[in-house]
Design an enzyme around this catalytic site. Structure first.
Site, mmCIF file in Angstrom:
data_model
loop_
_atom_site.group_PDB
_atom_site.id
_atom_site.type_symbol
_atom_site.label_atom_id
_atom_site.label_comp_id
_atom_site.label_asym_id
_atom_site.label_seq_id
_atom_site.Cartn_x
_atom_site.Cartn_y
_atom_site.Cartn_z
ATOM 1 N N GLU A 1 0.844 -1.177 0.241
ATOM 2 C CA GLU A 1 0.017 -0.138 -0.286
ATOM 3 C C GLU A 1 0.855 1.222 -0.046
ATOM 4 O O GLU A 1 1.863 1.326 0.639
ATOM 5 C CB GLU A 1 -0.838 0.036 1.305
ATOM 6 C CG GLU A 1 -1.732 1.281 1.414
ATOM 7 C CD GLU A 1 -2.736 1.140 2.609
ATOM 8 O OE1 GLU A 1 -3.852 2.005 2.686
ATOM 9 O OE2 GLU A 1 -2.382 0.482 3.577
ATOM 10 N N LYS B 1 -10.035 1.644 -2.656
ATOM 11 C CA LYS B 1 -10.182 1.037 -1.153
ATOM 12 C C LYS B 1 -11.453 1.404 -0.805
ATOM 13 O O LYS B 1 -12.000 2.834 -0.474
ATOM 14 C CB LYS B 1 -9.184 1.682 0.056
ATOM 15 C CG LYS B 1 -9.055 1.307 1.335
ATOM 16 C CD LYS B 1 -7.975 1.802 1.718
ATOM 17 C CE LYS B 1 -7.724 1.202 3.458
ATOM 18 N NZ LYS B 1 -6.318 1.978 4.067
ATOM 19 N N CYS C 1 -5.666 -2.828 2.918
ATOM 20 C CA CYS C 1 -5.299 -2.875 4.418
ATOM 21 C C CYS C 1 -6.486 -2.771 5.141
ATOM 22 O O CYS C 1 -6.731 -4.235 5.339
ATOM 23 C CB CYS C 1 -4.543 -1.342 4.611
ATOM 24 S SG CYS C 1 -3.888 -1.338 6.430
#
Length: 278
Positions: free
Chosen positions: A44, A114, A155
């Protein structure tokens, strides 16, 4: 069934984007030419340190920005699939934390924004308030290598069991999560979450972190890893810059699902997962 050799590139992120991109390209070359990987994964926000100021400074349009050009060229030059970790995407006056995927001919084959944004930190200090910086995505994203379907998260997405199960329902055998996780959180939850997502969904799971930098505002945990559908860690990095390589034995997916047929035994009369926009 197409064999997959996955390489997680746990690179050390520095303040200069140009240096990060050069290091990235060098490590992709090594992963393909020396490690013989056919799928390469980056962390990331791999092109800048994880601070609000730095992330805004390196925001780019997709696919026309410098980072995208570098990833496209590397994928084409080395003939490898590249999951481009994530970068800050600028679009329509908004910023997104976005993963790009590049095919061996340098073509952009998938883009994932995301979905779950994080303002939390187990250490008690929030380095980046993501809900203030980014706009969340609203879609699942998959791509295929041969007949293997792969799902993407970034994440914080790893904490949402339903999100991973949606990917299993969409037919995924491998879930990939580029991530920046701080050390206190990583020590308690990193491996546990990877095992849980793999075991729950009987898929391979890969978490890819930057290398640890003790001078960074958010010190990455490192320890990138690959977990198999039995919930076993099959490869794991240290905290330093390195390339973690794993051969995915894909027939293990069907073996696990036959021996432990939990998805066939779900009580959909009591609960069900309806897949629409994430």
């Amino acid at each position: 069934m197409t064999a997959i050799k996955i390489a997680l590139i746990q690179l050390r992120v520095v303040d200069a984007k140009e240096k990060n991109l050069k290091n990235t390209i060098d490590l992709i070359r090594i992963a393909k030419k020396e490690k013989e990987a056919n799928l390469v994964v980056l962390p990331e926000c791999f092109n800048a340190p994880y601070t609000a100021d730095m992330l805004q400074d390196v925001a780019e349009e997709i696919p026309g920005g410098e980072t995208c050009r570098a990833l496209s060229n590397a994928a084409r030059d080395f003939g490898v699939h590249v999951v481009g970790g994530s970068m800050v995407e600028s679009f329509g006056g908004r910023l997104y934390n976005t993963c790009t995927v590049w095919g061996p001919e340098g073509d952009l084959i998938a883009t994932y924004r995301k979905v779950h944004l994080c303002d939390s930190s187990l250490s008690g200090k929030t380095t980046v308030a993501e809900t203030k910086l980014f706009t969340p995505g609203n879609e699942y994203t998959t791509f295929t290598i041969g007949d293997t379907r792969i799902g993407l998260g970034i994440c914080w997405d790893m904490r949402f069991a339903e999100f991973a199960t949606a990917y299993r329902t969409l037919g995924c055998d491998l879930l990939i999560y580029p991530a920046v996780c701080d050390v206190p959180t990583g020590e308690q939850h990193w491996e546990l979450l990877a095992k849980a997502r793999a075991l729950d969904n009987q898929t391979f799971v890969a978490f890819c972190s930057p290398a640890r930098d003790t001078h960074a505002k958010l010190i990455p945990y490192g320890h990138s890893l690959v977990v198999d559908p039995w919930g076993r860690v099959i490869q794991r990095a240290t905290e330093f810059q390195e390339i973690v390589v794993a051969d995915l034995i894909l027939n293990e997916v069907s073996t696990v699902r036959k021996r432990i047929p939990v998805f066939e035994q779900k009580r959909t009369d009591l609960y069900d997962l309806k897949i629409g926009p994430a």
